[in-house]
Write a protein that holds these residues in place. Structure first.
Motif, short mmCIF file in Angstrom:
data_model
loop_
_atom_site.label_atom_id
_atom_site.label_comp_id
_atom_site.label_asym_id
_atom_site.label_seq_id
_atom_site.Cartn_x
_atom_site.Cartn_y
_atom_site.Cartn_z
N TYR A 544 0.88 -1.35 0.16
CA TYR A 544 -0.11 -0.11 0.14
C TYR A 544 0.89 1.35 -0.04
CZ TYR A 544 1.24 0.79 4.92
OH TYR A 544 1.64 1.02 5.94
N GLY A 545 1.88 1.15 0.70
CA GLY A 545 2.97 2.54 0.79
C GLY A 545 3.40 2.81 -0.58
N THR A 548 0.60 4.11 -2.93
CA THR A 548 0.34 5.33 -2.54
C THR A 548 1.43 6.27 -3.08
OG1 THR A 548 -0.78 4.72 -0.63
CG2 THR A 548 -0.22 7.04 -0.39
N ARG A 551 0.84 6.77 -6.70
CA ARG A 551 -0.03 7.55 -7.40
C ARG A 551 0.27 9.14 -6.99
NH1 ARG A 551 -5.19 3.81 -4.72
NH2 ARG A 551 -4.78 2.00 -6.38
N TYR A 556 9.54 6.80 -2.88
CA TYR A 556 9.16 5.90 -1.84
C TYR A 556 10.39 5.44 -0.92
CZ TYR A 556 7.67 1.61 0.46
OH TYR A 556 7.25 0.54 1.10
N ALA A 701 -4.20 1.87 -0.50
CA ALA A 701 -3.67 2.90 -0.99
C ALA A 701 -4.77 3.90 -1.42
CB ALA A 701 -3.01 2.25 -2.35
N ASP A 702 -6.14 3.39 -1.89
CA ASP A 702 -6.94 4.29 -2.22
C ASP A 702 -7.22 5.35 -0.97
OD1 ASP A 702 -7.45 3.21 -4.72
OD2 ASP A 702 -8.82 2.14 -3.99
N GLU A 703 -7.56 4.64 0.15
CA GLU A 703 -8.01 5.42 1.34
C GLU A 703 -6.90 6.19 1.66
OE1 GLU A 703 -9.22 3.11 4.66
OE2 GLU A 703 -9.81 1.58 3.45
N LEU A 704 -5.45 5.89 1.74
CA LEU A 704 -4.35 6.82 2.18
C LEU A 704 -4.21 7.68 1.26
CD1 LEU A 704 -2.39 7.04 4.42
CD2 LEU A 704 -0.87 5.68 3.15
N THR A 705 -4.17 7.46 -0.19
CA THR A 705 -4.16 8.70 -1.04
C THR A 705 -5.09 10.00 -0.87
OG1 THR A 705 -3.01 7.17 -2.67
CG2 THR A 705 -3.93 9.34 -3.74
N ARG A 706 -6.45 9.31 -0.78
CA ARG A 706 -7.32 10.51 -0.60
C ARG A 706 -7.12 11.21 0.93
NH1 ARG A 706 -11.16 7.13 -1.29
NH2 ARG A 706 -11.32 6.31 0.87
#
Length: 714
Positions: A544-545, A548, A551, A556, A701-706
């Motif tokens: 996920y990191g 993210t 995106r 990283y 990643a969807d959640e964290l990016t948002r």
């Protein structure tokens, strides 16, 4: 009567020796099981009633009362679908003799697939626990055309020393002799009528009896002609076909009426319906119905191109067809994300249904057969390398000095080299004193070439196929977490006359993640249960990191170790021991400050602080909260200007242990009360009870990016 019969000769495989043994058993009055595998012609379509008057039933009766028939014909299916159903519908019946028929339906199968899928059928039959005798039935449409698929299948039969019937030529010989007419056998171009089924059964009976009089010599199974991808398949259907995200789709749609035990797939009438699935393999295809009444879908794998799945086929009037549509090919043989949606076309707003029944994957190779795009060569002192510390190479992440001068140690997952070069060749020289195999993504011009560098080795890895002319962009990224493997890059070798250019432009943002197996991406590509025997599917670049950061167009840095915690660990390392070192070892050198310094530092620990003591019936450490806060202060000391984000989740610990969310909340409150306003916390909704696969990582990643865009980077 003219008969086209390919008989086994010296130097061919033992398959026809088995056929002779089967025929001798039958002639001696013993019972045998005959299985027939094919499409609608094998089901007996156009002969009434089909299962009694089709060629399979007629042949079984002509061979005598001791023949038990297993008819595994399925209308509208080809050899690519057949490899998915071979075990359950054929091999589980332990047949003595199998006749394979896909000459007509494979003509409509993707030409890039039909060789591999048909050959896989033969190889899986010939290598089964109880190998049957195998006969290839080469059928064509009326008039013995077209022959592309049939000729391919007959070539494969010859390669494996199998008896084969080329029915088109058998029939054409009768026509040329004035004994028959093609029109007698067909009422339409594709499916033979009752008379046609009689002719096929007659020709097969003669073929089988003729084979029993031939001489065969056994030899080992030959090497494949079309690769082995379709020997290793996976079928997602019914309860195993579950989207991890869905909008507008519901269980339903047509079920193949001849597929035993088939369950509904997914269907919709909504224009904006879409669904996402976790899939595996080097080739991913969708099995779906075709009808004059359906709408089209489109699909893609990962970020690949959209492929249209033709559900609307006007020529299929009054009956359904079924099609194997390839969505992704030449993929890495690992986990992928499949996205399907209704195609926006002239049928928008019509309310017509769109549906699909199954996802079929191929190329799930065992470790020892996994293909490689690289050739291993010995290191040579007389061949110069561009050293890993060359100023024209851009390094990203925590990279330390390697074991040899001018080399770079790539231990932590996500360690990355970026470069630009000319020429048609690329080689990478690695050395490793570690015990584990390091897996890398070698991305050239956007295409990923996996590379496995064994531990305790030193070698040059040359890209097997030449590149196109011109300038190329390289990303070399370590996928394997540092506690499992380390390797030093010694340097690069280019083609004669090629040039290493200035590196790609720097990225404007840098994210540094500190965590455990969740952040490392452990097990995120495993097909079944979590495992650590083969680390190829454990891909830190799809955790996920890393997703993210991708995106957000950011660098990283991944500092993550499976089993690690702040107060408890499954091995001998705690995160405070190694978080600031060039490798996850207590004896590793201290890492110099990262350049560029991270803009955002994210911490996700606690799963093992709860999980390890819980596995022994113990409670989480009573001092977890203060030790957690102390570690956060260490991060703040090293990164005084970064934004800090304290994360929770990805696995079950935050749900099971209230002390974890309390400790995170207290840390945020304490730091803010002391004037540190650049600290946030976030708890993931997406999680898994075992290690999360890439679908859960994608949702994280969807959640964290948002969250980062809306709260941290605003």
């Amino acid at each position: 009567m003219a008969l086209s019969l390919m008989l086994p000769t010296a130097g061919q495989a033992a398959a026809d020796e088995r056929l002779q043994a089967v025929m001798r058993r039958l002639e001696a009055g013993n019972a045998i099981t005959l299985a027939t595998l094919g499409g609608s012609i094998t089901t007996g379509y156009a002969a009434q009633p089909p299962r009694e008057r089709g060629w399979a039933a007629l042949l079984a009766r002509s061979l005598g009362p001791k023949v038990k028939l297993v008819n595994a014909g399925l209308s509208g299916t080809d050899s690519a679908a057949a490899v998915q159903r071979l075990q359950a519908q054929v091999l589980d019946a332990q047949p003595d003799l199998v006749i394979v028929e896909f000459g007509v339906n494979d003509q409509w199968l993707d030409p890039a697939v039909r060789g591999s899928s048909y050959e896989a059928l033969l190889r899986r039959l010939l290598t089964a626990r109880k190998p049957p005798a195998v006969v290839v039935l080469g059928l064509t449409q009326q008039g013995n055309q077209p022959r592309d698929a049939t000729d391919l299948q007959l070539q494969l039969a010859a390669h494996y020393g199998l008896t084969a019937l080329d029915f088109g030529r058998w029939m054409q010989a009768r026509v040329d002799a004035g004994q028959d007419r093609w029109a007698t056998l067909y009422d339409e171009p594709v499916h033979p009528n009752a008379t046609g089924h009689q002719r096929i059964a007659l020709a097969l009976a003669e073929t089988l009896r003729g084979a029993s009089r031939a001489t065969a010599v056994a030899t080992p199974l030959p090497a494949p002609l079309h690769g082995r991808a379709h020997e290793f398949t996976r079928l997602l259907t019914g309860d195993t076909l579950k989207p991890y995200q869905s909008h507008g789709f519901a269980r339903g749609g047509e079920v193949h009426p001849e597929w035993p035990g088939q369950q509904p797939g997914w269907a919709t009438t909504a224009d904006d319906a879409e669904a996402r699935f976790l899939v595996f393999g080097a080739e991913v295809a969708v099995f779906h119905a075709e009808s004059e009444h359906y709408r089209n879908l489109e699909a893609r794998v990962d970020d690949g191109p959209w492929v249209t799945l033709r559900g609307h086929v006007p020529e299929r009037q009054g009956y359904l067809g079924w099609h194997y549509s390839v969505v992704g090919r030449e993929l890495e043989p690992t986990a992928h994300l499949l996205q399907l949606r209704v195609k926006r076309d002239s049928w928008a707003g019509s309310g017509r249904p769109a549906s699909f029944l199954a996802v079929m994957s191929a190329g799930l190779y065992p470790k020892e057969l996994r293909p490689s795009d690289f050739v291993r060569e010995p290191t040579r002192s007389d061949v110069a390398l561009i050293p890993a510390d060359d100023a024209r190479l851009r390094w990203v992440g925590r990279v330390g000095p390697g074991a040899l001068p001018a080399s770079k140690l790539m231990a932590w997952s996500g360690s990355e080299l970026r470069a630009r070069f000319t020429g048609r060749e690329l080689s990478l020289a690695f050395s490793s004193a570690h015990w584990g195999t390091s897996h890398f993504s070698v991305e050239i011009d956007g295409r990923v070439h996996p590379l496995a560098v064994p531990g305790q080795s030193s070698a040059v890895w040359r890209l097997r196929e030449p590149l196109a002319d011109g300038t190329h962009t390289l990303r070399l990224v370590k996928r394997t977490e540092g506690s499992m493997a380390e390797a030093s890059l010694l340097g690069l070798r280019l083609a004669d006359g090629a040039e290493l250019l200035a590196p790609p432009p720097a990225r404007p943002l840098t994210l540094a993640f500190f965590g455990d197996s969740i952040t490392a991406g452990a097990c995120n590509g495993d097909v079944a249960d979590d495992q650590y025997d083969d680390l190829y599917p454990h891909d830190g670049t799809r955790a996920y990191g890393a997703v993210t950061a991708q995106r957000l167009g950011a660098n990283y840095i991944g500092i993550a170790v499976s089993g690690i915690g702040i107060t408890a660990t499954w091995h001998d390392l705690l995160m405070p021991d190694v978080w600031d070192r060039v490798a996850p070892r207590k004896d590793a050198a201290m890492a110099p400050p990262e350049s560029p310094a991270p803009d955002i530092v994210l911490l996700n620990l606690g799963q093992n602080d709860h999980g390890f003591p819980a596995s022994k019936g113990l409670a989480i450490a009573t001092d977890f909260a203060p030790r957690y806060l102390a570690f956060v202060r260490q991060l703040r000391s090293r990164y005084p200007h970064a934004r800090l984000v304290l994360l929770l989740g990805g696995m079950s610990a935050p749900q099971e242990q209230p002390a974890l969310p309390r400790a995170v909340a207290q840390a945020v409150q304490t730091l803010r009360a002391q004037g540190d306003a650049r600290v946030w916390s976030y708890r993931f909704e997406a999680f898994a009870w075992a290690h999360p696969r890439i679908d859960v990582h994608a949702r994280m990643a969807d959640e964290l990016t948002r969250f980062l865009k809306e709260e941290v980077l605003k």
